[in-house]
Design an enzyme around this catalytic site. Sequence first.
Site, short mmCIF file in Angstrom:
data_model
loop_
_atom_site.label_atom_id
_atom_site.label_comp_id
_atom_site.label_asym_id
_atom_site.label_seq_id
_atom_site.Cartn_x
_atom_site.Cartn_y
_atom_site.Cartn_z
CE1 TYR A 75 -3.01 3.04 0.75
CE2 TYR A 75 -2.03 3.17 2.96
CZ TYR A 75 -2.90 3.79 1.95
OH TYR A 75 -3.31 4.92 2.19
CG ASP A 140 -1.37 -4.30 5.27
OD1 ASP A 140 -2.52 -4.91 5.29
OD2 ASP A 140 -1.24 -3.12 5.10
CE LYS A 165 -8.89 0.80 2.72
NZ LYS A 165 -8.03 1.65 3.73
N1 PLP Z 1 -2.89 -1.14 4.48
C1 PLP Z 1 -3.52 -1.38 3.28
C2 PLP Z 1 -3.41 -2.91 2.40
C3 PLP Z 1 -4.28 -0.31 2.98
O1 PLP Z 1 -5.01 -0.60 1.81
C4 PLP Z 1 -4.44 0.91 3.67
C5 PLP Z 1 -5.34 1.81 3.27
O2 PLP Z 1 -5.84 1.97 2.21
C6 PLP Z 1 -3.98 0.95 4.85
C7 PLP Z 1 -2.98 -0.21 5.07
C8 PLP Z 1 -3.95 2.18 5.94
O3 PLP Z 1 -5.25 2.00 6.34
P1 PLP Z 1 -6.03 3.06 7.04
O4 PLP Z 1 -6.56 4.00 5.72
O5 PLP Z 1 -7.03 2.61 7.91
O6 PLP Z 1 -5.11 4.14 7.70
#
Ligand code: PLP
Length: 336
Positions: A75, A140, A165
């Site tokens: 990400y 992740d 998500k």
């Molecule tokens: N990890 C992944 C794979 C994501 O898609 C996202 C956000 O799009 C995050 C972490 C970060 O999460 P947050 O938006 O809840 O801070």
Amino acid sequence: MSVDRRTIWPYVDGDPAEYYYGRYGNPVSTEAERRLGELDGGHALVFPSGSGATVALVLGLLGSGDTVALAHDAYFGTSVLLRALERWGLRLVEFDQTGPPPPDVQLVWLEPCSNPLLSFPDLTASIETAHAQGAQVVVDSTVLTPVLLRPLDHGADLVLHSATKYLVGHDDALLGVVTAADPATAERLRGFRSVSGIVAAPDPLSLLLRGLETLTLRVERQAASALELARRLREHPRVERVRYPGLGDPVAARYVEAFGGLLSFEVEGGPDAARRVETSTRLITNATSLGSVNSLIETRARWEGERVPGSLVRLSVGLESPEELWRDLLGALEHA
Ligand code: PLP
């Protein structure tokens, strides 16, 4: 329902009660962490967002001079955040997670399936290599959720979720989760969370508890619809490439039986054609984020620049009828 007075009054007989101050936890976070810990098979901690969970994990477990090896297509926001932490002495190297992780790092950061390029690491091999080199591994697992993948079962030390998500699942709360295999690691993070104040509030956590009730049903249906749409998109004359591990990634198939609700495809005609597609759907909303009951579509180059192909469109498949989603995509592709 009777409530133990220790949970609502701060001091009983001179001792602080369990929930004596909100920075240390609340009854909703206790319940959320119990359920998430069961799902991931470890010791879960909740945070106000996935990014907040990333900050807490890195600052809570690493020190100045330590290096994180991050999957180069993880990400986008994770690499931006870890780069920002370099000001405080953290070091970041990026690597191709479909190969082995580099040596001389303290933490290896994997992301199966990566967002939005959908690459998939060989988890067992990468984790064994990282451990042999003295590094811990965090996975992740936002895209697959514990319904489809439990990274701790494959030897990972930590799992991170943007619960914003699929876990919340309705696009109405920001939350993050870190689950540790080792209870001592979880306690260290809990201590850091309490002093840093990177604490999730009860109201969004109650939306997470609601989301967990339907998580399995949602993820299974979203994965089935995504597979069907990926297969059809692959045959479409205006689509040059579909990225979805369910279309025959042999490594992914060793770890999961279904491949999640996220896919991307590249449109013939370049960035302009891709932008026309994302703005021409009617049922699918042109918006960022993923993992909701509602399908979302967007080009990623607008955020990530040259890190991703300009013609790449990311689709997060929701719970609508797959036939209606396909009709919507067919209509939008006519504008490509
Ligand atoms: N990890 C992944 C794979 C994501 O898609 C996202 C956000 O799009 C995050 C972490 C970060 O999460 P947050 O938006 O809840 O801070």
